[in-house]
Design a protein around this motif. Structure first.
Motif, PDB file in Angstrom:
ATOM      1  N   VAL A  15      -2.803  -5.795   3.448  1.00 57.09           N
ATOM      2  CA  VAL A  15      -2.001  -6.700   4.259  1.00 57.09           C
ATOM      3  C   VAL A  15      -2.774  -7.649   5.171  1.00 57.09           C
ATOM      4  N   THR A  16      -2.318  -8.886   4.985  1.00 55.48           N
ATOM      5  CA  THR A  16      -3.004  -9.747   5.816  1.00 55.48           C
ATOM      6  C   THR A  16      -2.146 -10.292   6.837  1.00 55.48           C
ATOM      7  N   VAL A  17      -2.505 -10.401   7.835  1.00 56.57           N
ATOM      8  CA  VAL A  17      -1.879 -10.979   9.153  1.00 56.57           C
ATOM      9  C   VAL A  17      -2.298 -12.244   9.734  1.00 56.57           C
ATOM     10  N   THR A  18      -1.162 -13.055  10.000  1.00 57.04           N
ATOM     11  CA  THR A  18      -1.598 -14.574  10.494  1.00 57.04           C
ATOM     12  C   THR A  18      -0.518 -14.558  11.431  1.00 57.04           C
ATOM     13  N   ASN A  19      -0.850 -15.518  12.292  1.00 58.45           N
ATOM     14  CA  ASN A  19       0.250 -16.060  13.390  1.00 58.45           C
ATOM     15  C   ASN A  19       1.815 -15.900  12.941  1.00 58.45           C
ATOM     16  N   GLY A  20       2.723 -15.150  12.987  1.00 58.70           N
ATOM     17  CA  GLY A  20       3.925 -14.813  12.676  1.00 58.70           C
ATOM     18  C   GLY A  20       4.182 -14.472  11.598  1.00 58.70           C
ATOM     19  N   LYS A  21       3.134 -13.934  10.429  1.00 55.88           N
ATOM     20  CA  LYS A  21       3.438 -13.501   9.203  1.00 55.88           C
ATOM     21  C   LYS A  21       2.563 -12.421   8.610  1.00 55.88           C
ATOM     22  N   ALA A  22       3.181 -11.467   8.163  1.00 61.65           N
ATOM     23  CA  ALA A  22       2.255 -10.303   7.480  1.00 61.65           C
ATOM     24  C   ALA A  22       2.776 -10.236   5.949  1.00 61.65           C
ATOM     25  N   GLN A  23       1.630 -10.178   5.105  1.00 59.04           N
ATOM     26  CA  GLN A  23       1.957 -10.269   3.762  1.00 59.04           C
ATOM     27  C   GLN A  23       1.221  -9.110   3.110  1.00 59.04           C
ATOM     28  N   LEU A  24       1.995  -8.257   2.397  1.00 59.23           N
ATOM     29  CA  LEU A  24       1.512  -7.420   1.321  1.00 59.23           C
ATOM     30  C   LEU A  24       0.992  -7.545   0.114  1.00 59.23           C
ATOM     31  N   TYR A  25       0.091  -7.076  -0.313  1.00 60.55           N
ATOM     32  CA  TYR A  25      -0.189  -7.545  -1.672  1.00 60.55           C
ATOM     33  C   TYR A  25      -1.463  -6.707  -2.343  1.00 60.55           C
ATOM     34  N   THR A  26      -1.505  -6.305  -3.571  1.00 66.00           N
ATOM     35  CA  THR A  26      -2.659  -5.678  -3.907  1.00 66.00           C
ATOM     36  C   THR A  26      -3.926  -6.128  -4.151  1.00 66.00           C
ATOM     37  N   GLY A  27      -4.993  -5.419  -4.150  1.00 67.79           N
ATOM     38  CA  GLY A  27      -6.296  -5.896  -4.808  1.00 67.79           C
ATOM     39  C   GLY A  27      -7.436  -4.908  -4.173  1.00 67.79           C
ATOM     40  N   SER A  28      -8.566  -5.491  -3.942  1.00 64.14           N
ATOM     41  CA  SER A  28      -9.694  -4.125  -3.933  1.00 64.14           C
ATOM     42  C   SER A  28      -9.953  -4.416  -2.311  1.00 64.14           C
ATOM     43  N   SER A  29     -10.505  -2.971  -1.957  1.00 62.20           N
ATOM     44  CA  SER A  29     -10.636  -2.783  -0.486  1.00 62.20           C
ATOM     45  C   SER A  29     -11.701  -1.542  -0.430  1.00 62.20           C
ATOM     46  N   GLU A  30     -11.970  -1.224   0.841  1.00 58.26           N
ATOM     47  CA  GLU A  30     -12.874  -0.255   1.088  1.00 58.26           C
ATOM     48  C   GLU A  30     -11.975   1.035   1.098  1.00 58.26           C
ATOM     49  N   ASN A  31     -12.397   2.129   0.787  1.00 52.16           N
ATOM     50  CA  ASN A  31     -11.507   3.407   1.055  1.00 52.16           C
ATOM     51  C   ASN A  31     -10.853   3.555   2.388  1.00 52.16           C
ATOM     52  N   ALA A  32      -9.707   4.172   2.440  1.00 51.34           N
ATOM     53  CA  ALA A  32      -8.890   4.592   3.645  1.00 51.34           C
ATOM     54  C   ALA A  32      -7.835   5.765   3.166  1.00 51.34           C
ATOM     55  N   LEU A  33      -8.179   6.901   3.414  1.00 56.96           N
ATOM     56  CA  LEU A  33      -7.484   8.021   2.787  1.00 56.96           C
ATOM     57  C   LEU A  33      -6.368   8.543   3.586  1.00 56.96           C
ATOM     58  N   PHE A  34      -5.470   9.152   3.133  1.00 54.98           N
ATOM     59  CA  PHE A  34      -4.256   9.795   3.750  1.00 54.98           C
ATOM     60  C   PHE A  34      -3.672  10.486   2.760  1.00 54.98           C
ATOM     61  N   GLN A  35      -2.754  11.585   3.311  1.00 54.92           N
ATOM     62  CA  GLN A  35      -1.705  12.360   2.446  1.00 54.92           C
ATOM     63  C   GLN A  35      -0.501  11.798   2.171  1.00 54.92           C
ATOM     64  N   TRP A  36      -0.578  10.639   1.158  1.00 54.14           N
ATOM     65  CA  TRP A  36       0.594   9.805   1.080  1.00 54.14           C
ATOM     66  C   TRP A  36       1.681  10.225   0.693  1.00 54.14           C
ATOM     67  N   PRO A  37       1.579  11.247  -0.286  1.00 54.69           N
ATOM     68  CA  PRO A  37       3.144  11.726  -0.834  1.00 54.69           C
ATOM     69  C   PRO A  37       3.830  12.332   0.032  1.00 54.69           C
ATOM     70  N   GLU A  38       3.183  13.086   1.227  1.00 57.10           N
ATOM     71  CA  GLU A  38       4.229  13.532   2.276  1.00 57.10           C
ATOM     72  C   GLU A  38       4.838  12.540   3.067  1.00 57.10           C
ATOM     73  N   PHE A  39       3.885  11.534   3.486  1.00 55.99           N
ATOM     74  CA  PHE A  39       4.205  10.562   4.370  1.00 55.99           C
ATOM     75  C   PHE A  39       5.653   9.676   3.654  1.00 55.99           C
ATOM     76  N   PHE A  40       5.317   9.447   2.299  1.00 54.22           N
ATOM     77  CA  PHE A  40       6.399   8.662   1.831  1.00 54.22           C
ATOM     78  C   PHE A  40       7.708   9.493   1.102  1.00 54.22           C
ATOM     79  N   ARG A  41       7.876  10.891   1.683  1.00 53.62           N
ATOM     80  CA  ARG A  41       9.086  11.565   1.519  1.00 53.62           C
ATOM     81  C   ARG A  41      10.064  10.792   2.391  1.00 53.62           C
ATOM     82  N   LYS A  42      11.202  10.814   2.110  1.00 52.66           N
ATOM     83  CA  LYS A  42      12.536  10.199   2.648  1.00 52.66           C
ATOM     84  C   LYS A  42      12.249  10.646   4.412  1.00 52.66           C
TER      85      LYS A  42
END
Length: 404
Positions: free
Chosen positions: A58-85
């Protein structure tokens, strides 16, 4: 839901990313967070699963936030549970995960363990990169994650909150004189004409307004005489000269129970109370380098149930953003470090299932130490039950503990 499919977030959420970008273009809260001439250079953060070579950035500039895919450092989370409805506790927000490790790079290439140590134990969670930047941008990454969740799983179903047409609360000021503290002008509010007196104590960093919906409830007004007040230096109350007081309502209720004869209490109903909390202190809620009006409400935002009406969650965010410098930090001084909560008057304990700061298990453990005490977990509620979902909370007020 397959956990294996979540090993690559950029693939699993590929269809949700453009939807989240579209939602972000029209999201008023996100726009309010990121539209500022103070944002003079792009800021990028990412989320990914361990072992994956790609991430969602996610890149944030003044007034805009853009999501996209790419390479980054690790950031971990229990994502399946977070993305339940409807995420189960404590996965409703990143703050809810315990045992987070913060990797600070640059001048300090070391790991700082437990910066955000909470009371629910979860391994394999990490914040990588610039720790100070992570703190400064809490409000943005929290909202981005919410938009991404809704784009993937759909909005979490929330309870309806009826609008009140009449308000029955009356408030006024009075002066108190406390030994060792002196004179203070305190604001209080009252409602109800019933036989049972109830005094509501607000939580750390909050004010009496958190009980307005409960104090306007028809059944509560018929059965109770309710009083709520702002502690000195909180909300509409004035500060003591030269002193900043502390509070934590659930723990204060246990303290009142210990000294019930002295204060004339007939019983105590601690919400989110326990006799000991071992959370490590963090300094960001009283830092000259962090905007407390943004950080403090973000830190407590995830203590609420995701099913609570949005308008109530936004109210709690607002109340935590409105306090004076250092008040919230001073509040937390009251109970950090541990204290003896065993009591000698009727104690009926209630704790929301989504509270990860004072967990239901901790309240149950405290209840087990108090002869005759009763405890019940509140389903679908979090750390601020009276404000999150007043109608649900009132039901627990009428039947606060299981019958023997």
């Amino acid at each position: 839901m397959s956990y294996h499919s979540w090993s690559d977030l950029s693939t699993q959420l590929s269809d949700a990313i453009p939807k989240a970008n579209e939602a972000g273009e029209h999201d008023g809260q996100l726009k309010a967070f990121i539209t500022s001439n103070a944002i003079t250079a792009p800021v990028t953060f990412s989320i990914k699963a361990i072992g994956s070579n790609t991430a969602i950035l996610v890149t944030v500039t003044n007034g805009k936030a853009q999501l996209y895919t790419g390479s980054s450092e690790n950031a971990l989370f229990q994502w399946p549970e977070f993305f339940r409805k409807t995420p189960p506790a404590p996965y409703q927000i990143y703050w809810g995960i315990e045992h987070q490790s913060c990797c600070l790079r640059g001048n300090r290439a070391d790991y700082v363990k437990g910066i955000f140590r909470m009371n629910i134990k979860q391994e394999r969670v990490e914040i990588a990169g610039d720790q100070a930047a992570f703190i400064r941008w809490t409000h943005v990454w929290r909202r981005i994650l919410e938009l991404l969740h809704d784009a993937y799983a759909g909005p979490t179903p929330t309870n309806d909150e009826p609008e009140l047409g009449v308000d029955y609360i009356v408030g006024r000021y009075f002066y108190i004189n406390s030994p060792g503290w002196g004179r203070c002008k305190v604001f209080y509010e009252q409602s109800g004409e019933g036989d049972q007196d109830i005094v509501f104590l607000h939580t750390a960093g909050k004010v009496a307004r958190q009980y307005h919906e409960v104090m306007n409830d028809d059944r509560m007004r018929q059965e109770c005489r309710m009083t709520a007040f702002d502690l000195p230096a909180h909300g509409r109350s004035f500060p003591y000269e030269g002193y900043w007081p502390a509070s934590m309502a659930g723990q204060v209720c246990l303290a009142v129970a210990i000294r019930y004869r002295e204060v004339g209490a007939g019983g105590a109903i601690p919400l989110q109370g326990s006799d000991y909390l071992n959370m490590d202190r963090q300094c960001y809620d009283r830092s000259p380098y962090v905007n407390q009006a943004l950080f403090n409400p973000e830190w407590v935002y995830g203590l609420m149930a995701p099913t609570a009406p949005l308008v109530n969650r936004q109210l709690i965010w607002h109340l935590y953003s409105a306090q004076a410098y250092g008040i919230f930090h001073g509040n937390l001084d009251f109970y950090f470090g541990g204290w003896d909560g065993r009591s000698r008057c009727p104690v009926y304990m209630l704790t929301g299932e989504y509270d990860w700061s004072n967990t239901p298990a901790m309240s149950q453990a405290t209840c087990d130490k108090i002869p005759g005490a009763k405890y019940k977990a509140m389903e679908g509620l979090g750390h601020f039950p009276a404000t999150e979902n007043p109608k649900v909370f009132v039901e627990y007020c009428h039947q606060p503990y299981p019958k023997d």
